[in-house]
Structure formats: C-alpha cells, structure tokens
Design an enzyme around this catalytic site. Sequence first.
Site, PDB file in Angstrom:
ATOM      1  N   LYS A 166       0.820  -1.084   0.128  1.00  0.00           N
ATOM      2  CA  LYS A 166       0.023   0.077   0.069  1.00  0.00           C
ATOM      3  C   LYS A 166       0.689   1.349  -0.117  1.00  0.00           C
ATOM      4  CE  LYS A 166      -3.554  -2.577   2.332  1.00  0.00           C
ATOM      5  NZ  LYS A 166      -4.664  -2.695   3.238  1.00  0.00           N
ATOM      6  N   GLU A 170     -11.323 -10.653  -1.186  1.00  0.00           N
ATOM      7  CA  GLU A 170     -11.096  -9.899   0.244  1.00  0.00           C
ATOM      8  C   GLU A 170     -12.105  -9.386   0.568  1.00  0.00           C
ATOM      9  OE1 GLU A 170      -6.617  -8.522   0.134  1.00  0.00           O
ATOM     10  OE2 GLU A 170      -7.791  -7.310  -0.853  1.00  0.00           O
ATOM     11  N   GLY A 191      -7.234  -5.271   7.339  1.00  0.00           N
ATOM     12  CA  GLY A 191      -6.700  -4.499   8.558  1.00  0.00           C
ATOM     13  C   GLY A 191      -7.648  -4.525   9.681  1.00  0.00           C
TER      14      GLY A 191
HETATM   15  C1  PEP Z   1      -4.978  -5.787   1.658  1.00  0.00           C
HETATM   16  O1  PEP Z   1      -5.503  -4.564   1.785  1.00  0.00           O
HETATM   17  O2  PEP Z   1      -5.173  -6.317   0.488  1.00  0.00           O
HETATM   18  C2  PEP Z   1      -5.055  -6.567   2.754  1.00  0.00           C
HETATM   19  C3  PEP Z   1      -5.329  -7.872   2.770  1.00  0.00           C
HETATM   20  O3  PEP Z   1      -4.644  -6.020   3.893  1.00  0.00           O
HETATM   21  P1  PEP Z   1      -4.333  -6.766   5.430  1.00  0.00           P
HETATM   22  O4  PEP Z   1      -3.499  -7.952   5.276  1.00  0.00           O
HETATM   23  O5  PEP Z   1      -3.722  -5.552   6.122  1.00  0.00           O
HETATM   24  O6  PEP Z   1      -5.705  -6.894   5.955  1.00  0.00           O
END
Ligand code: PEP
Length: 250
Positions: free
Chosen positions: A14, A168, A174
């Site tokens: 990110k 996701e 997060g």
């Molecule tokens: C993402 O933003 O693609 C993600 C999976 O973040 P995290 O692993 O921090 O939840």
Amino acid sequence: MPDAVRPLIAGNWKMNGLRETGQALAQTIAKRRPGQACDLLLCPPATLLEMVGAALTGSGVLLGAQDCHQEIKGAHTGDVSAAMLADVGCRFVILGHSERRGEGHGETDADVAAKVQTAHGEGLVAIVCVGERAAEHAQGATLTVIESQIKGSLPEGVTPENTVIAYEPVWAIGSGRTPISEEIEAAHKRIRANLGARFGTPEAFRILYGGSVTAANAPEILSIHGVNGALVGGASLDAEAFCKIAESCG
Ligand code: PEP
C-alpha cells in the site's frame, strides 16, 4: 496445501515504505526466499518499483504494482500506465482493491474491467480483488455481491495465466478479523464456478484470500479447499511475518 495450482503469496505494501526501508525489506525477503512451494510477489508503491525490482533480481521473487490507469498514455495527471509498470519490470498489477473502489477512489466494476483489459494488453497479470462490505456480510449477501463483482470486473479474454482473483472481504482488511473457514471456502467455490462458467478451466485459476492474514492464521487459511494463496497487506511490511506466511505453503 491440497490444490494442484501453485500458490501465490503476494504482499501489498500500500502507501508504505521509503527508499531505505523498502529496499531493506525487499532484500531481506529476496535473501531468505521463503516458501519454495509457492510463488512470491511484492507490490510496493510506484516510487519504489525500480529499487525493489533491483533488490529482487535473481531471487525468483516477482514484482507487481498496486494499480494502473485504463488508458495506455495521455493527459492523466498523477496516474501510472500499465505500459510504465511493464517497462519497470512488473509482471503483476493489483486491480479493483476495495481501497480504490467505492468511497476510496470511486472505481466501479466497469472501471476495473477496463483496467484489467489494458493490463492484459501490456502483458501484465491482473490480480482482481472482490469482496463484500460489513453490512453485506451481516445481511448474508456475500455470495451475491462477489458474484456480481466477478461478472462486472472481468473483461473477455480472461485466462488462468493472465488473471488471479483475490477474495478480500472489506470488513476483514486491516481489522484483525477473518471469515470462518466455511465462509472462505464457499466464497472461493462461488468465484471458481463463475470463472469456469464464463472462461472454462475453473480449477486452473488461482484464487487468493486476503484480509488480516498473519503468520499465525496462514496455515489454517492456506489449507482451506480452493484457496490458492494469499494477498497480504499489513503483515507484508514485516519480513519475518511475510516469510512465515510463505513458509506455510510448504
Ligand atoms: C489488503 O489490503 O489487501 C489486505 C489484505 O490487508 P491486510 O492484510 O492488512 O488486512
């Protein structure tokens, strides 16, 4: 990992990392080259692509980006094209992340589909993210939402070689929360069925899970039937955690 497809562990940095920290992180991962049973991919911010690419040379760890514009070039201030990403050594690009859809950058399914098509045209593998929001999850609408996103976000010409899907759940990103294993399995099954119905060879597609994957929960998540790897946000900024996740693949 029970599935025949070679898993992919992808790190999405990110908007994190300056040159010193980014280079050190990439060098540590490249040197250790964990998880011989999986492909490894780092997706740093655009400013670090060249430096991270150099740090990964010869390691077998792949380089990817976090987004691209749907046009090849032109008057799009601040944007980066798929051709630019390929030029700097990227093999992959994440598209349709929830932080770019909706209120983040307002990207629609149609926008994502256009970007995927452009990425394919430049020889990039698109990692297309789909996932339901917290309210949709609470309403039991997960499968309907992701099915609709899969239909709208993929152009013609998708193959297992040029496209990876990342499931996701937005509420899991997060947050330290993850769906139960049965929910992840059901989501992946629905995504795979949709890919198979439209593009054929459903079992050949890589479908990743993403959302609060850690070194602790990776062994369980990666053992779920139909999960072919992980898209990792926060934990990918910690070399030790990211390597341990990769090592969960065997
Ligand atoms: C993402 O933003 O693609 C993600 C999976 O973040 P995290 O692993 O921090 O939840």
